[in-house]
Design a protein around this motif. Sequence first.
Motif, PDB file in Angstrom:
ATOM      1  N   TRP A  77      14.587  16.212 -16.630  1.00 58.61           N
ATOM      2  CA  TRP A  77      13.746  16.085 -15.453  1.00 58.61           C
ATOM      3  C   TRP A  77      12.642  15.081 -15.742  1.00 58.61           C
ATOM      4  O   TRP A  77      12.250  14.877 -16.895  1.00 58.61           O
ATOM      5  CB  TRP A  77      13.152  17.431 -15.063  1.00 58.61           C
ATOM      6  CG  TRP A  77      12.762  18.267 -16.223  1.00 58.61           C
ATOM      7  CD1 TRP A  77      13.517  19.218 -16.839  1.00 58.61           C
ATOM      8  CD2 TRP A  77      11.554  18.207 -16.958  1.00 58.61           C
ATOM      9  NE1 TRP A  77      12.857  19.753 -17.894  1.00 58.61           N
ATOM     10  CE2 TRP A  77      11.642  19.158 -17.995  1.00 58.61           C
ATOM     11  CE3 TRP A  77      10.395  17.449 -16.845  1.00 58.61           C
ATOM     12  CZ2 TRP A  77      10.617  19.372 -18.916  1.00 58.61           C
ATOM     13  CZ3 TRP A  77       9.371  17.659 -17.764  1.00 58.61           C
ATOM     14  CH2 TRP A  77       9.496  18.615 -18.767  1.00 58.61           C
ATOM     15  N   ARG A  79       8.648  13.578 -14.725  1.00 60.85           N
ATOM     16  CA  ARG A  79       7.364  13.892 -14.099  1.00 60.85           C
ATOM     17  C   ARG A  79       7.117  12.871 -12.991  1.00 60.85           C
ATOM     18  O   ARG A  79       7.653  11.760 -13.046  1.00 60.85           O
ATOM     19  CB  ARG A  79       6.234  13.818 -15.132  1.00 60.85           C
ATOM     20  CG  ARG A  79       6.253  14.920 -16.158  1.00 60.85           C
ATOM     21  CD  ARG A  79       6.097  16.248 -15.515  1.00 60.85           C
ATOM     22  NE  ARG A  79       5.955  17.302 -16.534  1.00 60.85           N
ATOM     23  CZ  ARG A  79       6.043  18.575 -16.257  1.00 60.85           C
ATOM     24  NH1 ARG A  79       6.287  18.976 -15.029  1.00 60.85           N
ATOM     25  NH2 ARG A  79       5.900  19.474 -17.191  1.00 60.85           N
ATOM     26  N   ALA A  83       1.900  10.255 -14.334  1.00 62.14           N
ATOM     27  CA  ALA A  83       1.604  11.489 -15.064  1.00 62.14           C
ATOM     28  C   ALA A  83       1.051  11.174 -16.445  1.00 62.14           C
ATOM     29  O   ALA A  83       1.451  10.208 -17.084  1.00 62.14           O
ATOM     30  CB  ALA A  83       2.857  12.334 -15.181  1.00 62.14           C
ATOM     31  N   GLU A  86       2.964  14.245 -21.742  1.00 57.97           N
ATOM     32  CA  GLU A  86       3.444  15.575 -21.370  1.00 57.97           C
ATOM     33  C   GLU A  86       2.492  16.711 -21.762  1.00 57.97           C
ATOM     34  O   GLU A  86       2.180  17.582 -20.957  1.00 57.97           O
ATOM     35  CB  GLU A  86       4.821  15.792 -22.009  1.00 57.97           C
ATOM     36  CG  GLU A  86       5.490  17.086 -21.637  1.00 57.97           C
ATOM     37  CD  GLU A  86       5.823  17.202 -20.158  1.00 57.97           C
ATOM     38  OE1 GLU A  86       5.806  16.173 -19.465  1.00 57.97           O
ATOM     39  OE2 GLU A  86       6.082  18.315 -19.708  1.00 57.97           O
ATOM     40  N   PHE A  89      -0.503  16.552 -19.665  1.00 55.98           N
ATOM     41  CA  PHE A  89      -0.170  16.820 -18.266  1.00 55.98           C
ATOM     42  C   PHE A  89      -0.133  18.320 -18.001  1.00 55.98           C
ATOM     43  O   PHE A  89      -0.680  18.801 -17.021  1.00 55.98           O
ATOM     44  CB  PHE A  89       1.176  16.185 -17.911  1.00 55.98           C
ATOM     45  CG  PHE A  89       1.589  16.449 -16.499  1.00 55.98           C
ATOM     46  CD1 PHE A  89       1.079  15.692 -15.468  1.00 55.98           C
ATOM     47  CD2 PHE A  89       2.461  17.484 -16.195  1.00 55.98           C
ATOM     48  CE1 PHE A  89       1.433  15.943 -14.163  1.00 55.98           C
ATOM     49  CE2 PHE A  89       2.820  17.744 -14.895  1.00 55.98           C
ATOM     50  CZ  PHE A  89       2.306  16.961 -13.875  1.00 55.98           C
ATOM     51  N   CYS A  93      -2.494  20.032 -15.204  1.00 56.73           N
ATOM     52  CA  CYS A  93      -1.868  20.424 -13.933  1.00 56.73           C
ATOM     53  C   CYS A  93      -2.179  21.885 -13.627  1.00 56.73           C
ATOM     54  O   CYS A  93      -2.026  22.755 -14.476  1.00 56.73           O
ATOM     55  CB  CYS A  93      -0.368  20.218 -14.025  1.00 56.73           C
ATOM     56  SG  CYS A  93       0.514  20.742 -12.554  1.00 56.73           S
ATOM     57  N   LEU A 119       6.008  25.464 -18.229  1.00 55.28           N
ATOM     58  CA  LEU A 119       6.180  24.501 -17.153  1.00 55.28           C
ATOM     59  C   LEU A 119       6.094  25.157 -15.790  1.00 55.28           C
ATOM     60  O   LEU A 119       6.344  24.516 -14.780  1.00 55.28           O
ATOM     61  CB  LEU A 119       7.540  23.809 -17.295  1.00 55.28           C
ATOM     62  CG  LEU A 119       7.800  23.138 -18.628  1.00 55.28           C
ATOM     63  CD1 LEU A 119       9.094  22.365 -18.586  1.00 55.28           C
ATOM     64  CD2 LEU A 119       6.667  22.199 -18.985  1.00 55.28           C
ATOM     65  N   THR A 122       4.792  23.535 -12.357  1.00 55.25           N
ATOM     66  CA  THR A 122       4.484  22.109 -12.485  1.00 55.25           C
ATOM     67  C   THR A 122       5.570  21.292 -11.788  1.00 55.25           C
ATOM     68  O   THR A 122       6.685  21.766 -11.607  1.00 55.25           O
ATOM     69  CB  THR A 122       4.379  21.701 -13.967  1.00 55.25           C
ATOM     70  OG1 THR A 122       5.587  22.069 -14.622  1.00 55.25           O
ATOM     71  CG2 THR A 122       3.214  22.375 -14.639  1.00 55.25           C
ATOM     72  N   LYS A 124       8.449  18.408 -10.860  1.00 51.69           N
ATOM     73  CA  LYS A 124       9.526  17.703 -11.554  1.00 51.69           C
ATOM     74  C   LYS A 124      10.289  16.858 -10.551  1.00 51.69           C
ATOM     75  O   LYS A 124      10.219  17.085  -9.348  1.00 51.69           O
ATOM     76  CB  LYS A 124      10.472  18.696 -12.211  1.00 51.69           C
ATOM     77  CG  LYS A 124      11.236  19.530 -11.210  1.00 51.69           C
ATOM     78  CD  LYS A 124      12.302  20.380 -11.856  1.00 51.69           C
ATOM     79  CE  LYS A 124      12.863  21.342 -10.818  1.00 51.69           C
ATOM     80  NZ  LYS A 124      13.836  22.251 -11.333  1.00 51.69           N
ATOM     81  N   LEU A 147      -2.098  13.379 -12.440  1.00 49.11           N
ATOM     82  CA  LEU A 147      -1.431  12.127 -12.086  1.00 49.11           C
ATOM     83  C   LEU A 147      -2.530  11.095 -11.875  1.00 49.11           C
ATOM     84  O   LEU A 147      -3.393  11.273 -11.016  1.00 49.11           O
ATOM     85  CB  LEU A 147      -0.609  12.289 -10.804  1.00 49.11           C
ATOM     86  CG  LEU A 147       0.353  13.456 -10.730  1.00 49.11           C
ATOM     87  CD1 LEU A 147       0.970  13.526  -9.351  1.00 49.11           C
ATOM     88  CD2 LEU A 147       1.427  13.309 -11.771  1.00 49.11           C
ATOM     89  N   MET A 162       7.818   6.799 -16.467  1.00 44.19           N
ATOM     90  CA  MET A 162       8.481   8.098 -16.326  1.00 44.19           C
ATOM     91  C   MET A 162       9.624   8.255 -17.305  1.00 44.19           C
ATOM     92  O   MET A 162      10.071   9.371 -17.575  1.00 44.19           O
ATOM     93  CB  MET A 162       9.018   8.250 -14.890  1.00 44.19           C
ATOM     94  CG  MET A 162       7.928   8.249 -13.840  1.00 44.19           C
ATOM     95  SD  MET A 162       8.528   7.762 -12.231  1.00 44.19           S
ATOM     96  CE  MET A 162       9.346   9.240 -11.712  1.00 44.19           C
ATOM     97  N   HIS A 232       9.335  12.414 -21.921  1.00 41.34           N
ATOM     98  CA  HIS A 232       9.057  13.451 -22.904  1.00 41.34           C
ATOM     99  C   HIS A 232      10.205  13.617 -23.900  1.00 41.34           C
ATOM    100  O   HIS A 232      10.045  14.268 -24.917  1.00 41.34           O
ATOM    101  CB  HIS A 232       8.760  14.783 -22.208  1.00 41.34           C
ATOM    102  CG  HIS A 232       9.892  15.294 -21.392  1.00 41.34           C
ATOM    103  ND1 HIS A 232      10.042  14.975 -20.067  1.00 41.34           N
ATOM    104  CD2 HIS A 232      10.942  16.081 -21.708  1.00 41.34           C
ATOM    105  CE1 HIS A 232      11.129  15.558 -19.597  1.00 41.34           C
ATOM    106  NE2 HIS A 232      11.691  16.235 -20.566  1.00 41.34           N
TER     107      HIS A 232
END
Lengths: 276, 314
Positions: A77, A79, A83, A86, A89, A93, A119, A122, A124, A147, A162, A232
């Motif tokens: 996935w 972000r 972002a 990771e 973030f 978030c 997660l 959050t 995706k 972000l 990303m 990530h």
Amino acid sequence: MFGSGYIHEKNNSPKFMQSRASSPREPLLDNTRMNGGWKQKLLYRVTFLKSVVLGAAATFLLPLLEFLPRKAGFKRWLRPPGALPESEFIKACTGCGQCANVCPNKCISLFGLEEGLGLLATPKIQARAQACILCMACTQVCPTDALEKLEPTEEGIRAVNMGIAVVSEDLCYSYSGRTCGVCYRACPLPGKALRLGLYETPIINEEFCVGCGLCEQACVHMPQAIRIVPRHQLNDPLQQTEEPTKENNRLDSVLDRRSFLKVRSKFHQSSDQVNP
Amino acid sequence: MRSGYTCLIVSIITRLMVVLLLCYLAFMTEYLNFKLAHNNARLVELSAGKPMRIFYEQTEKFFSMFGDPLETAQKNGGMTWSIRIMGVPFTDPVSAISVLAKNHRMEIGFVLGLIGPLALALVFGRVFCSYICSASLLFFSISRLRRLLLKWFYFPEWSLNRGFAWGVLIGGTLVCLAFGHGIWSLLLPYFAVGQTVFHGLAFGTLSVSFFSIVVFSIADLLLGKQFTCRYLCPTGRLLGWIGRRSLVSIRREAPRCLENCNACADICPMRIKPNQDETVDCSLCGECMIVCPTKCLSIAPIIGKRKVTAGSLK
């Protein structure tokens, strides 16, 4: 006089209206004024502190949900654009879902427990299902700056990171001589992030590729011959100074040709089952 | 204000409006999608049918009143947890605490969003709980169901010390500090409702937060009326503490109050005792004003010193 009359009335009222104040579970101090004695105050404080500790302990047990058995989720996935890295973030978030709310492309969805508690809630993006069109609406609304604010100009797009697209040459139509070039036409930075070789074979320039996933969404091959390796999972060449660990060494396994072949054979099996 | 029924009806209407707002915000992604993809009512009808065309046209009409419809629509978003309405941010105090615990810094817009909720709590006390909280509408109906079922069944009326909710707040913050991520969408009822509505309407999936709503509802039905609001919800506890000296609260005219009546304390969903001038945690729901036989209770500004009882400090 008046009062006693009311009490008589009240006893005739239905059961649910009657007083439950005399139930045995009622705390002793509920009707007592604070100006009792120091013993009462102490007792009250001790009860209060006990409850606080109990509540905190009960809440602290919730992260045990992490150990519930769960299906292996979809690991690749992305972000939303802009972002933070990771780990930062996840810290920034709050899971308010404003980014998913303003996304006009309906590509941002929110996590449940499928990837663990960390997660939860959050955002995706799953590029193959719906890729990001880099309109940057989500970056404008994020209340905690998880972000970073970006503009939908070419400079803004260049600032996005990303992931990076990876072409699987064994799957790609163009690489086997059948001219396709769909990914090139989907790319927001054509000629920079994605160049075309002979027979429109896609060639990725990792310096420019922002990982929006439009090429992956557009790919006509099933399974997709071009796919985004999310940031990530990416071994960032700028952070090569660190010792390679299990975590940051994952791209090698993704980019490793052997594992790609393994993935491909898996996909072939599944597509054979669907479409024999 | 003296009429309890007015309070009750107004609170139900405002909470319904909040729930409808959440549903609408979740559904608004559909409008944004049509706007970006087609920008044409006829094309919307061809691709998604007549009801969608009506939805699209009405939304377009509404947002056009404020300027560019796409930009105006994108000024709204979020859940009760952290929401923007026409560009004005509102931040939950608990969300601010969690961001501080996780990230050790806050953005200026996020801090500005705190002004509205905190001012509301300082003036009206715990009014969020019975006028805005989307989950409390559910718990309100469950308490009515419970009252109905009590005719035939027996349910216990548990009480915890109110420190338990402080413990939940501290525990959630400790999770934020220790693991660097929050679990608030499982802990806070209104956040769970927001997540469930959003997942259901925007993605068509069942959110994991739905299960925490089920747990809270069962606790409410079996353990006590509005058990979650009183003993489990950390936001309610925090807002009750912030608004403990609120300007407006429930006021009793002592000479008219009956001794040994206790009707208000029995009906109160927050289990406070208006007959002892206890005002902390009052959410101005108006239930006590309905049952009061002499109508000696009213919602009014309270100026001057307050009596402190043991119950009100818990």
